[in-house]
Design an enzyme around this catalytic site. Structure first.
Site, short mmCIF file in Angstrom:
data_model
loop_
_atom_site.label_atom_id
_atom_site.label_comp_id
_atom_site.label_asym_id
_atom_site.label_seq_id
_atom_site.Cartn_x
_atom_site.Cartn_y
_atom_site.Cartn_z
N HIS A 89 1.07 -1.15 -0.16
CA HIS A 89 -0.47 -0.14 -0.05
C HIS A 89 0.79 1.40 -0.14
O HIS A 89 1.45 1.50 1.17
CB HIS A 89 -0.72 -0.12 1.17
CG HIS A 89 -1.91 -0.94 1.16
ND1 HIS A 89 -2.92 -0.79 0.37
CD2 HIS A 89 -2.09 -2.42 1.62
CE1 HIS A 89 -3.70 -2.40 0.40
NE2 HIS A 89 -3.11 -3.49 1.33
N ARG A 100 19.26 -6.80 9.68
CA ARG A 100 20.42 -6.76 8.62
C ARG A 100 21.28 -6.06 10.15
O ARG A 100 22.71 -6.84 10.62
CB ARG A 100 20.83 -5.04 8.27
CG ARG A 100 22.15 -5.11 7.73
CD ARG A 100 21.86 -4.52 6.61
NE ARG A 100 23.23 -4.02 5.93
CZ ARG A 100 23.42 -3.14 5.65
NH1 ARG A 100 22.37 -2.83 4.56
NH2 ARG A 100 24.77 -3.24 4.27
N ARG A 203 -8.37 -5.54 2.94
CA ARG A 203 -7.35 -6.45 3.78
C ARG A 203 -8.11 -6.97 5.26
O ARG A 203 -7.70 -8.15 5.49
CB ARG A 203 -6.04 -6.14 4.41
CG ARG A 203 -5.32 -5.21 3.16
CD ARG A 203 -4.44 -6.16 2.64
NE ARG A 203 -3.60 -5.84 1.82
CZ ARG A 203 -3.21 -6.55 0.63
NH1 ARG A 203 -3.50 -7.77 0.66
NH2 ARG A 203 -1.92 -6.34 -0.69
C1 FAD Z 1 -6.95 -11.10 -1.64
C2 FAD Z 1 -5.83 -10.12 -2.36
C3 FAD Z 1 -4.76 -10.86 -3.31
C4 FAD Z 1 -3.77 -10.43 -3.83
N1 FAD Z 1 -2.92 -10.90 -4.71
C5 FAD Z 1 -1.55 -10.71 -5.38
C6 FAD Z 1 -0.86 -10.87 -6.15
O1 FAD Z 1 -1.01 -12.53 -6.31
N2 FAD Z 1 0.34 -10.57 -6.44
C7 FAD Z 1 0.54 -8.94 -6.42
O2 FAD Z 1 1.31 -8.65 -6.85
N3 FAD Z 1 -0.88 -8.26 -5.27
C8 FAD Z 1 -1.49 -8.85 -5.40
N4 FAD Z 1 -1.73 -8.10 -4.07
C9 FAD Z 1 -1.83 -6.29 -4.08
C10 FAD Z 1 -2.98 -5.84 -4.55
O3 FAD Z 1 -2.54 -6.30 -6.12
C11 FAD Z 1 -2.21 -4.80 -4.52
O4 FAD Z 1 -1.03 -4.31 -4.66
C12 FAD Z 1 -2.27 -3.76 -3.22
O5 FAD Z 1 -3.48 -4.42 -2.18
C13 FAD Z 1 -2.47 -2.33 -3.12
O6 FAD Z 1 -3.33 -2.03 -3.07
P1 FAD Z 1 -3.57 -0.37 -3.98
O7 FAD Z 1 -3.63 -1.21 -5.52
O8 FAD Z 1 -5.09 -0.36 -4.18
O9 FAD Z 1 -2.83 0.53 -4.01
P2 FAD Z 1 -2.11 1.65 -3.02
O10 FAD Z 1 -0.58 2.02 -2.74
O11 FAD Z 1 -2.91 0.49 -1.43
O12 FAD Z 1 -3.56 2.86 -3.28
C14 FAD Z 1 -4.56 2.95 -3.12
C15 FAD Z 1 -5.28 3.61 -4.27
O13 FAD Z 1 -4.44 4.71 -5.14
C16 FAD Z 1 -4.38 4.72 -6.41
N5 FAD Z 1 -3.35 4.33 -6.92
C17 FAD Z 1 -2.19 4.27 -6.04
N6 FAD Z 1 -0.89 4.32 -6.99
C18 FAD Z 1 -1.30 4.23 -8.30
C19 FAD Z 1 -0.76 4.05 -9.74
N7 FAD Z 1 0.49 3.55 -9.71
N8 FAD Z 1 -1.36 4.30 -10.35
C20 FAD Z 1 -3.06 4.45 -10.29
N9 FAD Z 1 -3.62 4.47 -9.63
C21 FAD Z 1 -2.86 4.02 -8.20
C22 FAD Z 1 -4.93 3.48 -6.42
O14 FAD Z 1 -6.42 3.81 -6.60
C23 FAD Z 1 -5.14 2.99 -5.22
O15 FAD Z 1 -5.88 1.57 -5.34
C24 FAD Z 1 -3.07 -8.99 -3.77
C25 FAD Z 1 -4.22 -8.37 -2.74
C26 FAD Z 1 -5.39 -8.51 -2.32
C27 FAD Z 1 -6.17 -8.00 -1.05
#
Ligand code: FAD
Length: 247
Positions: A89, A100, A203
């Site tokens: 996040h 470390r 989460r």
């Molecule tokens: C049940 C579950 C399973 C998962 N499995 C996997 C997996 O197998 N592999 C894996 O790699 N990840 C996995 N994830 C992680 C998931 O894909 C997200 O990367 C992670 O939960 C961060 O959340 P977020 O994408 O909402 O981003 P956050 O960092 O929480 O950002 C919050 C919001 O800000 C916006 N935002 C932030 N940065 C950007 C950007 N660069 N571009 C556009 N919008 C942005 C989006 O709207 C985003 O929802 C999993 C998550 C869950 C809950």
């Protein structure tokens, strides 16, 4: 696992209301007494008015004002696996205990599988545990015993190897490579209310893994004491909504 609130914005819901009312007031919010700021909002008391406004903001998806109050929590004893999940996040700030600079040269490897240094998943010890992606369901006692033994032996052996490598002069930062992903770590994390709602959506959901869900629920308990109108409403009205990703 332990979760403690270290620091948090004082009176966060007053701040949310001030920020939101700023958008619709001719007067300067910085020089207007709070009861006047809230004058046009429905409610008999100032607290009722805050409740009305905060519920309305959450219902309408007006989430900007929730970015102003911030909380810092300390989390003790989560696995590196859970740490990898939560640190995805990007709007949360983290400090993570270093392997470390902190060496685990004085722990007794035989004690490790009891949970002091490693998070033991319920599926390692509970024959009836059914995880999120588990296809097999509950197992018989013999299989459960084998599973637990294999889990514990592997952990113990990893810690023995780690300590031997330290004794052979390997730096803790390199020796740690043999430690399991379940190794415990302490963490400090800071985020604003909007981000916490988003983390909760992702989460504390049923498809999240049990450990990060447990951690998030504990953070939400602290948040409900700190910012009660918002998080009580989240729990009662928002948590089970269809589109959980809006904040
Ligand atoms: C049940 C579950 C399973 C998962 N499995 C996997 C997996 O197998 N592999 C894996 O790699 N990840 C996995 N994830 C992680 C998931 O894909 C997200 O990367 C992670 O939960 C961060 O959340 P977020 O994408 O909402 O981003 P956050 O960092 O929480 O950002 C919050 C919001 O800000 C916006 N935002 C932030 N940065 C950007 C950007 N660069 N571009 C556009 N919008 C942005 C989006 O709207 C985003 O929802 C999993 C998550 C869950 C809950």
């Amino acid at each position: 696992m332990q979760v403690q609130l270290l620091e948090a914005t004082e009176d966060p819901e007053r701040l949310i209301c001030q920020a939101a009312r700023n958008d619709y007031m001719r007067e300067f919010v910085g020089e207007t007494p709070f009861d006047e700021v809230m004058d046009s909002i429905d409610g008999d008391t100032l607290e009722d008015k805050q409740e009305t406004l905060i519920h309305r903001l959450l219902d309408h998806g007006h989430f900007g004002p929730f970015e102003h109050p911030q909380a810092t929590v300390a989390v003790e004893g989560i696995s590196r696996s859970c740490m990898a999940q939560i640190t995805r996040h990007r709007h949360v700030s983290f400090d993570v205990q270093s392997m470390r600079y902190v060496a685990f040269d004085d722990v007794d490897p035989a004690e490790v599988p009891e949970g002091e240094m490693v998070v033991v998943p319920p599926s390692a010890t509970d024959p009836d545990w059914i995880g999120r992606n588990q296809e097999t369901g509950p197992v018989d006692e013999q299989t459960a015993r084998e599973r637990e033994e294999l889990f514990r032996n592997t952990i113990e052996s990893a810690f023995e190897s780690y300590q031997e490598l330290l004794e052979l002069g390997m730096a803790p930062e390199d020796a740690r490579y043999v430690l399991p992903i379940g190794s415990k770590v302490n963490m400090v994390m800071s985020m604003n209310v909007r981000m916490l709602l988003h983390v909760a959506d992702m989460r504390a959901a049923a498809d999240a893994q049990w450990e990060i869900r447990d951690m998030t629920e504990r953070i939400l308990d602290r948040a409900a004491e700190w910012c009660p109108i918002t998080f009580e409403y989240y729990e009662a009205e928002m948590k089970n909504r269809k589109n959980r990703l809006a904040p």
